[in-house]
Design an enzyme around this catalytic site. Structure first.
Site: not given
Ligand code: IFM
Length: 756
Positions: A338-339, A480, A592-593
């Site tokens: 999804w990046d 995640e 995590k984010q």
């Molecule tokens: O897509 C990301 C995810 O949101 C976090 N871990 C790394 C992936 C790839 O950059």
């Protein structure tokens, strides 16, 4: 050259990155940092002469091959860099003899990588060597190298060997089998094929010597054709060697070798190629550049990040997309996440819309893989892969293997549960349409993506009859750290948003392109019942939002988890998951984010989900302190920068912005050797434009409600919106927003306002 400043490892001017010392300990991260490319391929910044443990790599979009555990990966292609210089019998290499001057420069303006060296050989001969290379931005099948050699204090024999190394490796694994090689009037050629996907590559190379009389010999060592010249060098006299390489794969043509050798035969000289390359770069920067005044570090580093995006986005192929590590590293094996749609695409959408279109068309071409995935899991429609490659089938590895003999392997659940991507891609497709008005693409590709992915949600949600609400259970959200949660607000709200747009697209299609609507109804088995099912889901999907406080619960039960004070862990240099363990992190309120904050950001233009200050403040206050922003995901800091900026937290916004901005230039996460953080680069663009630039998209076009960081005196950029360019020249204390009337050259779009 006027330098503008320096960071921990570098000096820079407005456009040039300069490294003045070679540090073997940073070999691999610098190979990434000095990557060049042209949207077709990327080549890491490894040295022409090689170095022990170097990992030279060239990745071409779409050239995948099978590999155990991770299914498929971008195959490292035959190496076009070898250019070996032998000075009176001593082979030039940085780990022998003495380096008297070292200066490596990456000129972002023209994608030109150079190295200036003064080297004293073990036998005591001193020579100036100046290497230069570029991957032509004007012709994606052309690569060029030049080397100026000037003896400082000797006369003697110099030998130069320019070759193609047909034995590239992906971390010990060679994807290529030899087919053939040979020589022509112009030079040498090599033909190889990937072992499983059977993609053929054809490469040709030629070499020219200027400034002396010298002939070329061809060596046909198996798999490593080489052109060699030897000449009598004179002190203080410069001889120049030019090496041009052409390459094609069977993805481009049925006969890659003849395409490569033919092109080679008709190419102009190096100087002409360089000029064409410069012109092509000028055009790209004319649309995509951002000018920042008052902060030379940010000014340079923003351009660096944009450069990395520009060399990664395919301009001529709509069957490929940009991997998480772009074309600059082995990390994530060239898989696409999804990046691309959520982090990188906006940059292209507003400055290079033709590339945005290609990126989204890739998802259309890979719908068959997404349908196979849905069917495999027992759902309907299209279920996009969390990690995707050439076919769209799921390629996330099931297991993360432990390097410790006795350690446990880790099950990677993202492939099964991180399903928010199924709304993220439609979100990007919708935004592309809204921004460009490209009805032609929407009816042909976008509608099918949006509708088939919506059918998936219809089969994925569960109706809870007690609650009288729809739920999405057993997912991984954007955060995640929590691997099996119910009703993740991000997933539920994005699915709802997606279904709302799916209905709008369906109605628009039926009205404007009734034949295509009928075609899709039949192909996707789209019925009136399905449409009303979507309406029911939209009305009744569970969303854990407290209207009084505006606080949103990340998923059911999040607020009941053990709370953690991240301040207690100050001074750490690992993620909270590494410190606490996967199991423990799952049970704590540590993220995590940005997840809820990410949702607020993505929904900022959505009328039915107001991005109001109260909601933003309440959720920022709750979630920001619980987010592992520095050691969690590299995708986080840019998003925090935007929201902090919106909240008027200028210093905080700038601090996290710098984390994102310098992620590769400073290698601040210690993993730049795996490749460029593509999502972070895209996040940097969004932080500048939507965060500090405060761009809001209104029916009348983009408007800037800007809040520049301290020190920034000027921010200048342009955005393409519904067929017109909008120039922004923002200065502290005043705003100038101009609509320029020129259209994108060669635009294939017919611009319509989709609302009309
Ligand atoms: O897509 C990301 C995810 O949101 C976090 N871990 C790394 C992936 C790839 O950059």
């Amino acid at each position: 050259m006027q330098t503008k400043g320096h960071s921990r490892n570098f000096i820079y001017t407005d456009w040039i990155l300069i490294e003045t010392q070679f540090d073997p300990d940073q070999l691999h991260s610098k190979e990434t940092v000095f990557t060049i490319g042209n949207g077709y391929l990327g080549t890491k910044g490894s040295f022409e002469e090689g170095y022990p443990h170097a990992l030279p790599a060239t990745f071409i979009h779409g050239v995948y091959d099978d590999v155990p555990v991770v299914y498929t990966e971008l195959a490292n292609c035959p190496d076009w860099l070898p250019l070996v210089v032998i000075v009176n019998g001593d082979r030039f290499r940085l780990d022998q003899g003495e380096i008297l001057r070292y200066d490596r420069q990456l000129d972002l303006r023209y994608g030109l990588l150079s190295r200036y060296l003064r080297w004293r050989s073990p036998s005591g001969n001193t020579i100036d060597i100046h290497f230069e290379r570029f991957a032509s931005f004007a012709d994606q099948h052309v690569l060029a190298q030049r080397c100026h050699l000037t003896p400082v204090d000797f006369d003697g024999l110099i030998e130069v060997q320019g070759g193609i190394n047909g034995y590239p490796e992906n971390q010990g694994f060679n994807h290529w089998e030899g087919l053939d090689q040979g020589k022509t009037d112009q030079g040498i050629w090599l033909q190889r094929r990937t072992r499983h996907s059977r993609i053929e590559i054809g490469m040709g190379a030629t070499m020219k010597i200027l400034g002396t009389e010298a002939s070329l010999q061809v060596s046909t060592a198996p798999g490593y054709p080489t052109l060699t010249t030897t000449y009598l060098a004179k002190s203080k006299q410069t001889v120049t060697v030019e090496k041009i390489v052409t390459l094609f794969t069977s993805r481009d043509t049925e006969t890659p070798v003849s395409a490569a050798t033919e092109k080679l035969a008709h190419l102009p000289d190096y100087a002409t190629l360089l000029k064409a390359n410069e012109q092509a770069w000028d055009e790209a920067w004319q649309q995509s550049d951002i000018l920042i005044e008052g902060d030379s570090t940010a000014a340079f580093a923003v351009r660096y990040n944009l450069f990395q995006l520009l060399i990664a986005g395919s301009r001529h192929d709509d069957k490929v997309s940009i991997p998480a590590k772009t074309l600059s590293g082995f990390g994530y094996r060239g898989h696409i996440f999804w990046d691309t749609e959520i982090f990188m695409l906006p940059f292209f959408l507003f400055t290079q819309p033709a590339i945005a279109r290609n990126l989204l068309s890739y998802r259309w071409h890979t719908l068959p893989g997404a349908r196979r995935k849905a069917a495999h899991y027992g759902y309907k429609g299209a279920m996009f892969a969390w990690e995707s490659a050439d076919t769209g089938d799921e390629v996330t590895p099931r297991w993360g293997l432990n390097s410790d003999f006795y350690g446990e392997d880790v099950r990677i659940w993202c492939r099964d549960r991180e399903i928010h991507i199924n709304a993220d891609i439609p979100y990007a497709a919708w935004n592309y349409w809204q921004t460009t008005g490209d009805d032609e693409w929407m009816q042909q590709c976008g509608a099918e993506i949006i509708l088939d992915a919506a059918i998936f949600w219809g089969s994925r949600v569960e109706f809870n009859s007690e609650r009288q609400q729809y739920e999405i259970r057993g997912v991984i959200g954007v955060d995640e750290y929590h691997e099996f949660v119910h009703n993740n607000a991000f997933t539920n709200r994005m699915a709802q948003w997606h279904l709302q747009r799916a209905i709008a697209v369906y109605d628009w299609l039926a009205h404007k392109f009734p034949e295509r609507a009928t075609e899709l109804e039949q192909k996707l088995k789209l019925t009136p019942q399905e449409r009303s099912h979507w309406q029911d889901i939209i009305a009744k999907i569970l969303f854990l939002h407290d209207p009084l406080t505006e606080q949103i619960e990340q998923f059911e039960g999040f607020f009941q988890l053990e709370d953690i004070n991240l301040a207690d862990y100050q001074g750490r240099d690992h993620s909270m998951q590494a410190i606490l363990s996967i199991e423990k992190t799952n049970k704590c309120q540590v993220i995590k984010q940005p997840d809820i904050l990410m949702l607020l950001y993505l929904m900022r233009e959505s009328a039915d989900f107001p991005y109001n200050q109260k909601a933003l403040q309440a959720n920022w206050d709750y979630y920001a302190p619980r987010t592992d922003i520095t050691y969690g995901s590299s995708l986080g800091p840019a998003v925090h920068a935007i929201l902090a900026s919106d909240l008027g937290k200028s210093a905080e916004a700038y601090e996290v912005f710098m984390q994102a901005l310098m992620v590769d230039l400073e290698d601040n996460r210690g993993n730049t050797s795996d490749g460029i953080h593509g999502a972070t680069a895209g996040g940097v663009w969004q932080a500048v434009i939507f965060g500090f630039g405060g761009i809001q998209l209104t029916e009348n076009g983009p408007v800037a409600n800007f809040h520049l960081p301290d020190g920034w005196t000027r921010l200048k950029f342009k955005l393409h919106w519904r067929g017109k360019w909008h120039d922004f020249d923002l200065r502290k204390g005043q705003v100038t927003s101009l609509r320029s009337e020129f259209k994108i050259q060669n635009s294939k779009f017919k611009i319509n306002d989709p609302y009309k």
